[in-house]
Scaffold this motif. Sequence first.
Motif, PDB file in Angstrom:
ATOM      1  N   LEU A  32     -10.689 -38.312 -52.563  1.00 41.66           N
ATOM      2  CA  LEU A  32     -11.452 -37.212 -53.140  1.00 41.66           C
ATOM      3  C   LEU A  32     -11.518 -37.300 -54.654  1.00 41.66           C
ATOM      4  CD1 LEU A  32     -12.764 -34.322 -52.734  1.00 41.66           C
ATOM      5  CD2 LEU A  32     -10.431 -33.425 -53.013  1.00 41.66           C
ATOM      6  N   THR A  33     -12.671 -36.915 -55.208  1.00 41.20           N
ATOM      7  CA  THR A  33     -12.804 -36.618 -56.635  1.00 41.20           C
ATOM      8  C   THR A  33     -13.478 -35.260 -56.773  1.00 41.20           C
ATOM      9  OG1 THR A  33     -12.969 -38.948 -57.299  1.00 41.20           O
ATOM     10  CG2 THR A  33     -13.831 -37.310 -58.831  1.00 41.20           C
ATOM     11  N   ASN A  34     -12.818 -34.347 -57.468  1.00 43.49           N
ATOM     12  CA  ASN A  34     -13.413 -33.052 -57.783  1.00 43.49           C
ATOM     13  C   ASN A  34     -14.062 -33.156 -59.157  1.00 43.49           C
ATOM     14  OD1 ASN A  34     -12.744 -31.652 -55.442  1.00 43.49           O
ATOM     15  ND2 ASN A  34     -10.744 -31.028 -56.220  1.00 43.49           N
ATOM     16  N   THR A  35     -15.371 -33.328 -59.186  1.00 43.72           N
ATOM     17  CA  THR A  35     -16.061 -33.556 -60.452  1.00 43.72           C
ATOM     18  C   THR A  35     -16.198 -32.293 -61.280  1.00 43.72           C
ATOM     19  OG1 THR A  35     -18.310 -33.148 -59.618  1.00 43.72           O
ATOM     20  CG2 THR A  35     -17.412 -35.361 -59.311  1.00 43.72           C
ATOM     21  N   HIS A  36     -16.187 -31.137 -60.629  1.00 42.15           N
ATOM     22  CA  HIS A  36     -16.447 -29.895 -61.347  1.00 42.15           C
ATOM     23  C   HIS A  36     -15.371 -29.596 -62.390  1.00 42.15           C
ATOM     24  CE1 HIS A  36     -17.852 -25.889 -62.188  1.00 42.15           C
ATOM     25  NE2 HIS A  36     -16.704 -25.348 -61.796  1.00 42.15           N
ATOM     26  N   ASP A  37     -14.106 -29.839 -62.015  1.00 40.93           N
ATOM     27  CA  ASP A  37     -13.013 -29.533 -62.947  1.00 40.93           C
ATOM     28  C   ASP A  37     -12.091 -30.722 -63.192  1.00 40.93           C
ATOM     29  OD1 ASP A  37     -11.702 -29.706 -60.527  1.00 40.93           O
ATOM     30  OD2 ASP A  37     -11.097 -27.599 -60.455  1.00 40.93           O
ATOM     31  N   PHE A  42     -10.182 -39.463 -57.704  1.00 39.00           N
ATOM     32  CA  PHE A  42     -10.045 -40.549 -56.742  1.00 39.00           C
ATOM     33  C   PHE A  42      -8.609 -40.632 -56.227  1.00 39.00           C
ATOM     34  CE2 PHE A  42      -9.866 -45.149 -55.503  1.00 39.00           C
ATOM     35  CZ  PHE A  42     -10.755 -45.043 -54.451  1.00 39.00           C
ATOM     36  N   GLU A  43      -8.207 -39.589 -55.532  1.00 34.06           N
ATOM     37  CA  GLU A  43      -6.848 -39.502 -55.006  1.00 34.06           C
ATOM     38  C   GLU A  43      -6.887 -39.361 -53.489  1.00 34.06           C
ATOM     39  OE1 GLU A  43      -4.686 -36.406 -57.021  1.00 34.06           O
ATOM     40  OE2 GLU A  43      -5.534 -36.987 -58.960  1.00 34.06           O
ATOM     41  N   LYS A  44      -5.981 -40.075 -52.833  1.00 34.83           N
ATOM     42  CA  LYS A  44      -5.881 -39.997 -51.381  1.00 34.83           C
ATOM     43  C   LYS A  44      -5.348 -38.639 -50.967  1.00 34.83           C
ATOM     44  CE  LYS A  44      -4.159 -42.650 -47.433  1.00 34.83           C
ATOM     45  NZ  LYS A  44      -3.360 -43.833 -47.006  1.00 34.83           N
ATOM     46  N   GLN A  45      -6.006 -38.020 -49.996  1.00 33.73           N
ATOM     47  CA  GLN A  45      -5.636 -36.701 -49.511  1.00 33.73           C
ATOM     48  C   GLN A  45      -4.926 -36.817 -48.161  1.00 33.73           C
ATOM     49  OE1 GLN A  45      -6.555 -33.933 -51.702  1.00 33.73           O
ATOM     50  NE2 GLN A  45      -6.683 -35.876 -52.825  1.00 33.73           N
ATOM     51  N   PRO A  46      -4.276 -35.751 -47.710  1.00 34.45           N
ATOM     52  CA  PRO A  46      -3.682 -35.788 -46.369  1.00 34.45           C
ATOM     53  C   PRO A  46      -4.740 -36.104 -45.316  1.00 34.45           C
ATOM     54  CG  PRO A  46      -2.886 -33.878 -47.587  1.00 34.45           C
ATOM     55  CD  PRO A  46      -3.978 -34.482 -48.413  1.00 34.45           C
ATOM     56  N   ALA A  47      -4.349 -36.876 -44.306  1.00 37.52           N
ATOM     57  CA  ALA A  47      -5.296 -37.251 -43.250  1.00 37.52           C
ATOM     58  C   ALA A  47      -5.834 -36.005 -42.557  1.00 37.52           C
ATOM     59  CB  ALA A  47      -4.615 -38.168 -42.246  1.00 37.52           C
ATOM     60  N   ILE A  48      -7.080 -36.068 -42.157  1.00 34.34           N
ATOM     61  CA  ILE A  48      -7.731 -34.957 -41.458  1.00 34.34           C
ATOM     62  C   ILE A  48      -7.634 -35.218 -39.963  1.00 34.34           C
ATOM     63  CG2 ILE A  48      -9.880 -33.691 -41.110  1.00 34.34           C
ATOM     64  CD1 ILE A  48     -10.750 -34.622 -43.881  1.00 34.34           C
ATOM     65  N   SER A  49      -7.163 -34.275 -39.218  1.00 33.43           N
ATOM     66  CA  SER A  49      -7.056 -34.441 -37.770  1.00 33.43           C
ATOM     67  C   SER A  49      -8.435 -34.374 -37.130  1.00 33.43           C
ATOM     68  CB  SER A  49      -6.142 -33.372 -37.173  1.00 33.43           C
ATOM     69  OG  SER A  49      -6.657 -32.083 -37.442  1.00 33.43           O
TER      70      SER A  49
END
Length: 468
Positions: A32-37, A42-49
């Motif tokens: 994920l990259t949060n461009t707004h703030d 570019f950081e790996k997030q917890p896996a989505i089930s």
Amino acid sequence: MIVPKILARLNTAFLTILTLLSCSSPGVENWLTNTHDGSVLFEKQPAISVDTGNGISTRSIQIDGGHRYQSIDGFGFTLTGGSAYHLMRMSSDARTSLLQELFGTEGTSIGVSYLRVSIGASDLNAFPFSYNDLPEDRTDPELTQFDLGPDRDDVIPILKEILAIYPELKIMGSPWSPPKWMKTTNDTRGGSLKPEYYPTYANYFVRYIEQMRAEGIRIDAVTVQNEPLHPGNNPSLLMLADEMGEFVKNHLGPAFEQAGIDTKIIIYDHNCDRPDYPISILDDPDAKRYVAGSAFHLYGGTIDALSTVHEKHPDRELHFTEQWMGAPGDLSTDMPYHTKQLTIGATRNWSRTVLEWNLANGPDHKPHTDRGGCDRCLGGITIDGDEVIRNPAYYVVAHAAKFVRPGSLRIASNEIDGLPNVAFVTPKGDTVLIVLNDRNATQTFYVKNGEQQFEATLQQGAVATYIF
């Protein structure tokens, strides 16, 4: 005996557990990259089930791996002479670490897989030069004075270091200008190629490819001329479509053929407002036989111009080779625009490459040439000694290059208003989906891939890469 029976039962149970583990889904990997703030870069997030439910929301991105399109050659940057200059001035350890981050594929390395380089100087060199510069009133039709010259100081050493990290790197060469003695203006800036030097200039390309090969550097493709309709840069050359067609058909193509060169010839290499330029060349079968594809920039026109060319000539490649970001850069606007128009837009319109301009600059945006060199071009990274700042283009490239490896195929996914996206299947069989939240509010949506589906939420302007 009792012991063998117990062991047999234990083996059976162990194999059953392994089978169950292999069939269970570890979830969807996502970056994920949060461009707004800029809170996440570019950081790996917890896996989505995932689940196998049948319910499909109207806000669902549906991936269809049964519909496959173009193969991907890679994502990356232009390694300008200025980029190489700054890299060479880093300490050896800092440079090695940075190149590993850029071109490696493990951990948090971003996996750049394609580079464009200038044949001779671009406007992001300290000064214009060719590989056959001569005193005034001298010519060299036999190219006896040809030499890679200044590139031996920086571009070539850096490419060798990169190839040691990633030997499969593909490289495209693009000239900004021929030697000025071949031109109508006898100047690095503007002018046209004199017709009597068409054969000599074709051999100039041959010499370039051969000398780079002698250095251990394979050139995958060349474009005939960078921005052939923009003679105001320094260096630059005006080359109209009929001139490029003539040059390719009767000189460059035959010269490559005679020399046994398999480097691809790519035409145009300019803005999306003139798809008629490459189409007119490809409409000539005698020229087309030498042409692998066409290349585009997006300083004019719309990205669907690539599809206009594809519709006319679906048997030829398309490439996206350049787009700048202006200093000082703004993550909240630059990254969403480039992700939507290039990473997603260009590939949805058949492009095999997406290249940002350019890899690196100094904090003062130097070097650049006079009389038209770009003094506001922001690199993917800014290098100040051994200090490195990662700019918006770095994150744009990272979200695609790390996961959509060369040989991946674009596959179908539906287009949803406010959620531009593009999907690929990789050589390893993974499915990769890149999504941009193009609205000024947080959005929740579903993704369905075969029997799997999951729910995701993105902040405004956020970019996510999901890997199944």
